[in-house]
Write a protein that holds these residues in place. Structure first.
Motif, short mmCIF file in Angstrom:
data_model
loop_
_atom_site.label_atom_id
_atom_site.label_comp_id
_atom_site.label_asym_id
_atom_site.label_seq_id
_atom_site.Cartn_x
_atom_site.Cartn_y
_atom_site.Cartn_z
N VAL A 61 -27.69 -7.26 -24.99
CA VAL A 61 -28.06 -8.05 -23.83
C VAL A 61 -29.55 -7.90 -23.53
O VAL A 61 -30.21 -8.86 -23.11
N ALA A 62 -30.10 -6.70 -23.75
CA ALA A 62 -31.51 -6.45 -23.49
C ALA A 62 -32.40 -7.40 -24.29
O ALA A 62 -33.41 -7.90 -23.80
N GLU A 63 -32.01 -7.68 -25.54
CA GLU A 63 -32.80 -8.57 -26.39
C GLU A 63 -32.72 -10.01 -25.90
O GLU A 63 -33.69 -10.77 -26.01
N VAL A 64 -31.57 -10.39 -25.36
CA VAL A 64 -31.42 -11.73 -24.80
C VAL A 64 -32.30 -11.87 -23.56
O VAL A 64 -32.95 -12.89 -23.34
N SER A 151 -27.64 -3.17 -20.23
CA SER A 151 -28.62 -3.75 -21.16
C SER A 151 -28.28 -3.47 -22.62
O SER A 151 -28.70 -4.21 -23.51
N ASP A 152 -27.51 -2.42 -22.89
CA ASP A 152 -27.15 -2.12 -24.28
C ASP A 152 -25.79 -2.68 -24.68
O ASP A 152 -25.29 -2.40 -25.76
N THR A 153 -25.20 -3.52 -23.82
CA THR A 153 -23.94 -4.18 -24.16
C THR A 153 -24.17 -5.19 -25.27
O THR A 153 -25.16 -5.92 -25.28
N ASN A 154 -23.26 -5.24 -26.23
CA ASN A 154 -23.34 -6.21 -27.31
C ASN A 154 -23.13 -7.61 -26.75
O ASN A 154 -22.32 -7.82 -25.86
N ILE A 155 -23.86 -8.59 -27.27
CA ILE A 155 -23.79 -9.95 -26.75
C ILE A 155 -22.41 -10.56 -26.94
O ILE A 155 -21.95 -11.38 -26.13
N LEU A 156 -21.70 -10.16 -28.00
CA LEU A 156 -20.34 -10.65 -28.21
C LEU A 156 -19.38 -10.10 -27.16
O LEU A 156 -18.47 -10.80 -26.71
N GLN A 157 -19.59 -8.85 -26.74
CA GLN A 157 -18.78 -8.28 -25.68
C GLN A 157 -19.05 -8.99 -24.36
O GLN A 157 -18.13 -9.23 -23.57
N ALA A 158 -20.31 -9.32 -24.11
CA ALA A 158 -20.66 -10.05 -22.89
C ALA A 158 -19.98 -11.42 -22.88
O ALA A 158 -19.45 -11.86 -21.85
N MET A 159 -19.98 -12.08 -24.02
CA MET A 159 -19.33 -13.39 -24.13
C MET A 159 -17.84 -13.28 -23.87
O MET A 159 -17.24 -14.13 -23.19
N ILE A 183 -23.94 -18.24 -19.50
CA ILE A 183 -23.24 -18.70 -20.69
C ILE A 183 -24.19 -19.50 -21.59
O ILE A 183 -24.05 -19.51 -22.81
N VAL A 184 -25.20 -20.13 -20.98
CA VAL A 184 -26.20 -20.86 -21.76
C VAL A 184 -27.00 -19.90 -22.64
O VAL A 184 -27.29 -20.19 -23.81
N ASP A 185 -27.34 -18.73 -22.09
CA ASP A 185 -28.08 -17.73 -22.87
C ASP A 185 -27.26 -17.25 -24.06
O ASP A 185 -27.79 -17.02 -25.15
N VAL A 186 -25.95 -17.09 -23.84
CA VAL A 186 -25.07 -16.64 -24.91
C VAL A 186 -25.00 -17.69 -26.02
O VAL A 186 -25.09 -17.38 -27.21
N VAL A 187 -24.86 -18.96 -25.62
CA VAL A 187 -24.79 -20.04 -26.61
C VAL A 187 -26.08 -20.11 -27.41
O VAL A 187 -26.07 -20.28 -28.64
N ARG A 188 -27.21 -19.95 -26.74
CA ARG A 188 -28.50 -19.98 -27.44
C ARG A 188 -28.59 -18.85 -28.46
O ARG A 188 -29.13 -19.03 -29.56
N ALA A 189 -28.08 -17.67 -28.09
CA ALA A 189 -28.11 -16.55 -29.02
C ALA A 189 -27.25 -16.83 -30.24
O ALA A 189 -27.64 -16.54 -31.38
N VAL A 190 -26.08 -17.43 -30.02
CA VAL A 190 -25.18 -17.76 -31.13
C VAL A 190 -25.81 -18.83 -32.03
O VAL A 190 -25.82 -18.70 -33.25
N VAL A 191 -26.36 -19.87 -31.42
CA VAL A 191 -26.98 -20.94 -32.19
C VAL A 191 -28.18 -20.41 -32.98
O VAL A 191 -28.39 -20.76 -34.14
N GLY A 192 -28.98 -19.56 -32.33
CA GLY A 192 -30.14 -18.98 -33.01
C GLY A 192 -29.73 -18.16 -34.21
O GLY A 192 -30.36 -18.22 -35.27
N GLN A 193 -28.65 -17.40 -34.06
CA GLN A 193 -28.16 -16.59 -35.17
C GLN A 193 -27.65 -17.48 -36.30
O GLN A 193 -27.94 -17.23 -37.48
N GLN A 194 -26.91 -18.53 -35.97
CA GLN A 194 -26.39 -19.43 -36.99
C GLN A 194 -27.53 -20.13 -37.73
O GLN A 194 -27.47 -20.33 -38.94
#
Length: 210
Positions: A61-64, A151-159, A183-194
Motif C-alpha cells: 500500500v505504501a508504494e501505491v 502501509s506494509d499491507t499487500n495491495i491484493l489484501q487491500a483489494m 478502489i481506483v488506486d487498486v485498479v490502476r495498480a493492477v492495470v500497471g502491473q498487467q
C-alpha cells in the motif's frame, strides 16, 4: 465490487490477446524482421514504474500511496469531528472525492473515523436531517467500525478487504493516519502491473531475452 473483478478480467484478456497478436506478427514476418511500429513505440515509452516490475504479490500500500503523492503526512483530504456535515460535503465536492478522513480535535493525525457519500445518503438525506446543524461525528463511520490497512499491507489484501466489505475507500493507518487509497488506486495498480507483464512478454517473444 463484482464490477472490479470484471474490469480486471477484461484487461487481462486484452493483454493476452495483445501478446498473441505480437507473437503472430513476428512468426509471420521474414527472419530477422520486426515491425517498425512496435519497435518505435517501445523505444519511445517511458520506463515502467517500479510496481510493474515487482508483481502485485510484492506491491505494498505504501508504494501505491507514493504514486499518488501521499507519502507525506497531510496530503490527503480530511475534516474534523466537530465540523458540520454541510462543510464536509462542500469540501468533498470541491475536491471531487467520495470520502473524507475524520480526525480527532487537537491532533491532525489521530483518526476518529471516515465520512463517505454513503454516510451522507443513508444518515442525512434518508433521515431528512439538516446538514448545517449536524456534526460529522454524528453520522460518520466510527473508528470501531472502520476497515483499515497499514502501509506494509499487500495491495491484493487491500483489494480483498474492499471487496468483502463492499467499500470503495480505505484509510492507511500506522498508529496514525498516513493516507487513503480507493478502489481506483487498486485498479490502476493492477492495470500497471498487467501492462508491465505484457511488455516483458513482448520483449521475450521478439528475442530481447536470451
Amino acid at each position: 465490487m463484482h464490477a472490479l473483478t470484471n474490469i480486471i478480467r477484461t484487461y487481462q484478456e486484452t493483454c493476452r490477446l495483445s501478446v498473441l497478436q505480437h507473437w503472430h506478427l513476428r512468426a509471420s514476418a521474414p527472419c530477422g524482421c520486426v515491425t517498425s511500429s512496435v519497435t518505435q513505440k517501445e523505444n519511445t515509452e517511458d520506463k515502467s514504474p517500479i510496481m510493474q516490475n515487482k508483481g502485485l504479490e510484492n506491491t505494498t500500500v505504501a508504494e501505491v500511496l507514493m504514486t499518488k503523492g501521499e507519502e507525506q503526512v497531510g496530503s490527503w483530504i480530511w475534516c474534523r469531528t466537530d465540523d458540520t456535515v454541510h462543510d464536509a460535503v462542500k469540501q468533498m465536492a470541491q475536491n471531487n472525492i467520495g470520502s473524507l478522513v475524520v480526525l480527532k480535535p487537537g491532533d491532525s493525525q489521530l483518526i476518529a473515523g471516515i465520512f463517505t457519500e454513503r454516510d451522507y445518503l443513508r444518515k442525512m438525506i434518508a433521515q431528512e436531517r439538516s446538514a448545517k446543524y449536524t456534526k460529522v461525528m454524528e453520522v460518520m463511520t466510527g473508528q470501531n467500525k472502520l476497515v483499515a490497512v497499514t502501509s506494509d499491507t499487500n495491495i491484493l489484501q487491500a483489494m480483498q478487504l474492499m471487496t468483502e466489505n463492499q467499500i470503495r475507500h480505505i484509510p492507511v493507518i500506522d498508529g496514525r493516519i498516513v493516507g487513503m487509497i480507493s478502489i481506483v488506486d487498486v485498479v490502476r495498480a493492477v492495470v500497471g502491473q498487467q501492462t508491465g507483464e505484457v511488455k516483458r512478454l513482448n520483449e521475450f517473444i521478439k528475442g530481447d531475452y536470451y
